[in-house]
Design a protein around this motif. Structure first.
Motif, PDB file in Angstrom:
ATOM      1  N   CYS A 147       0.774  -4.958   4.924  1.00 52.59           N
ATOM      2  CA  CYS A 147      -0.079  -4.415   3.971  1.00 52.59           C
ATOM      3  C   CYS A 147      -0.729  -3.044   4.474  1.00 52.59           C
ATOM      4  O   CYS A 147      -1.082  -2.417   3.494  1.00 52.59           O
ATOM      5  CB  CYS A 147      -1.160  -5.519   3.808  1.00 52.59           C
ATOM      6  SG  CYS A 147      -0.524  -6.866   2.637  1.00 52.59           S
ATOM      7  N   PHE A 148      -0.981  -2.945   5.793  1.00 55.27           N
ATOM      8  CA  PHE A 148      -1.471  -1.482   6.149  1.00 55.27           C
ATOM      9  C   PHE A 148      -0.384  -0.420   6.203  1.00 55.27           C
ATOM     10  O   PHE A 148      -0.589   0.500   5.928  1.00 55.27           O
ATOM     11  CB  PHE A 148      -2.381  -1.835   7.345  1.00 55.27           C
ATOM     12  CG  PHE A 148      -3.108  -0.509   7.608  1.00 55.27           C
ATOM     13  CD1 PHE A 148      -4.279  -0.336   6.828  1.00 55.27           C
ATOM     14  CD2 PHE A 148      -2.939   0.030   8.534  1.00 55.27           C
ATOM     15  CE1 PHE A 148      -5.055   0.929   7.156  1.00 55.27           C
ATOM     16  CE2 PHE A 148      -3.655   1.403   9.094  1.00 55.27           C
ATOM     17  CZ  PHE A 148      -4.821   1.652   8.245  1.00 55.27           C
ATOM     18  N   LYS A 149       0.494  -0.851   7.038  1.00 55.54           N
ATOM     19  CA  LYS A 149       1.452   0.072   7.590  1.00 55.54           C
ATOM     20  C   LYS A 149       2.365   0.507   6.164  1.00 55.54           C
ATOM     21  O   LYS A 149       2.775   1.865   6.267  1.00 55.54           O
ATOM     22  CB  LYS A 149       2.620  -0.434   8.665  1.00 55.54           C
ATOM     23  CG  LYS A 149       1.862  -0.534   9.897  1.00 55.54           C
ATOM     24  CD  LYS A 149       2.770  -1.302  10.955  1.00 55.54           C
ATOM     25  CE  LYS A 149       2.079  -1.635  12.253  1.00 55.54           C
ATOM     26  NZ  LYS A 149       3.051  -2.374  13.016  1.00 55.54           N
ATOM     27  N   ASP A 150       2.564  -0.272   5.352  1.00 53.71           N
ATOM     28  CA  ASP A 150       3.397  -0.091   4.168  1.00 53.71           C
ATOM     29  C   ASP A 150       2.738  -0.059   2.836  1.00 53.71           C
ATOM     30  O   ASP A 150       3.261  -0.400   1.737  1.00 53.71           O
ATOM     31  CB  ASP A 150       4.499  -0.931   4.201  1.00 53.71           C
ATOM     32  CG  ASP A 150       5.365  -1.047   5.379  1.00 53.71           C
ATOM     33  OD1 ASP A 150       5.879  -0.066   5.787  1.00 53.71           O
ATOM     34  OD2 ASP A 150       5.721  -2.340   5.734  1.00 53.71           O
ATOM     35  N   ARG A 151       1.482   0.453   3.071  1.00 53.71           N
ATOM     36  CA  ARG A 151       0.419   0.294   1.883  1.00 53.71           C
ATOM     37  C   ARG A 151       0.988   1.063   0.761  1.00 53.71           C
ATOM     38  O   ARG A 151       0.583   0.772  -0.365  1.00 53.71           O
ATOM     39  CB  ARG A 151      -0.875   0.751   2.497  1.00 53.71           C
ATOM     40  CG  ARG A 151      -1.381   1.927   3.079  1.00 53.71           C
ATOM     41  CD  ARG A 151      -2.613   2.057   3.644  1.00 53.71           C
ATOM     42  NE  ARG A 151      -2.943   3.117   4.083  1.00 53.71           N
ATOM     43  CZ  ARG A 151      -2.480   3.588   5.786  1.00 53.71           C
ATOM     44  NH1 ARG A 151      -1.686   2.685   6.218  1.00 53.71           N
ATOM     45  NH2 ARG A 151      -2.875   4.751   6.104  1.00 53.71           N
ATOM     46  N   VAL A 152       1.497   2.369   0.809  1.00 53.84           N
ATOM     47  CA  VAL A 152       1.923   2.795  -0.295  1.00 53.84           C
ATOM     48  C   VAL A 152       3.018   2.114  -1.063  1.00 53.84           C
ATOM     49  O   VAL A 152       2.869   1.910  -2.410  1.00 53.84           O
ATOM     50  CB  VAL A 152       2.517   4.236  -0.004  1.00 53.84           C
ATOM     51  CG1 VAL A 152       3.020   4.839  -1.100  1.00 53.84           C
ATOM     52  CG2 VAL A 152       1.337   5.138   0.671  1.00 53.84           C
ATOM     53  N   GLU A 153       3.955   1.645  -0.479  1.00 50.55           N
ATOM     54  CA  GLU A 153       5.066   0.759  -1.138  1.00 50.55           C
ATOM     55  C   GLU A 153       4.447  -0.425  -1.658  1.00 50.55           C
ATOM     56  O   GLU A 153       4.963  -0.956  -2.530  1.00 50.55           O
ATOM     57  CB  GLU A 153       6.181   0.534  -0.216  1.00 50.55           C
ATOM     58  CG  GLU A 153       7.203  -0.240  -0.752  1.00 50.55           C
ATOM     59  CD  GLU A 153       7.874   0.750  -1.824  1.00 50.55           C
ATOM     60  OE1 GLU A 153       8.245  -0.009  -2.953  1.00 50.55           O
ATOM     61  OE2 GLU A 153       7.952   1.844  -1.695  1.00 50.55           O
TER      62      GLU A 153
END
Length: 213
Positions: free
Chosen positions: A69-75
């Motif tokens: 949820c944080f590292k891939d937040r854009v996706e």
């Protein structure tokens, strides 16, 4: 593909010595309507902000559709529709202009945006207000417009923070019908509430949170 839409493991958020969320564990399955139930100040909104990648966890992890949820937040945001408890809009855009902007941000063409927006405006009794500036909206009208923004790109997961706050009884019933319809299409819904009766009527399961636990 995992059967879990949302997977939270040991999720913690600290502000100095204060733990707003402490070692939270929960799983939400695809096609499930899940309520995070607890009093005001329990840590519900902090949890949701971590799910949306707005806040970075102090410890633990949260994933949606297998994405961090944080590292891939854009996706993650491409797959999620988010309704904050207190929606904020540009005051001097009309409701329909805001919806067009949101549609463009999600890469929808003009025709698709217009069709989806009109259908949701009709369901939530906001057609006339869509021609009005957002600065003139009541809290309930802002909530309904924000809900339409959240649903416009037809996301896999809806994350709704206190979705019925500010809504009248008729709008609340309409919202419940909309959410049940989305679940019947296989969508996953995660909502926070402090209202036990609504969680009981609407949701498949509920997790109870108090003092961040």
């Amino acid at each position: 593909m995992t059967s879990l839409a949302i997977d939270v493991q040991g999720l913690t958020k600290r502000y100095g010595a204060f733990e707003a969320v402490s070692d939270l564990n929960l799983q939400v399955h695809r096609g499930e309507l899940f309520a995070l139930l607890g009093p005001n100040g329990a840590g519900k909104t902090t949890t949701i902000r971590m799910l949306m990648g707005i806040l970075q966890p102090s410890a633990g992890s949260a994933s949606i559709d297998g994405l961090d949820c944080f590292k891939d937040r854009v996706e993650v945001k491409r797959r999620v529709g988010y309704l904050p408890d207190e929606p904020i809009f540009y005051d001097y855009l009309r409701g329909r202009e805001i919806l067009r902007f949101v549609g463009e941000m999600h890469g929808l063409d003009e025709k698709t945006t217009e069709q989806r927006a009109q259908s949701l405006l009709e369901k939530l009794d906001l057609v006339e207000a869509a021609e009005e500036y957002a600065v003139n909206y009541s809290k309930g009208m802002k909530k309904k417009l924000a809900l339409i923004c959240a649903m416009l790109h037809d996301p896999l997961v809806l994350i709704l923070d206190e979705p019925t706050n500010g809504l009248d009884p008729y709008a609340t019933r309409t919202l419940h019908e909309l959410l049940r319809s989305k679940v019947s299409e296989g969508k996953t819904i995660f909502c926070s509430t402090h209202l036990l009766d609504q969680a009981e009527k609407l949701c498949h399961r509920a997790g109870i949170v108090a003092k961040g636990k």
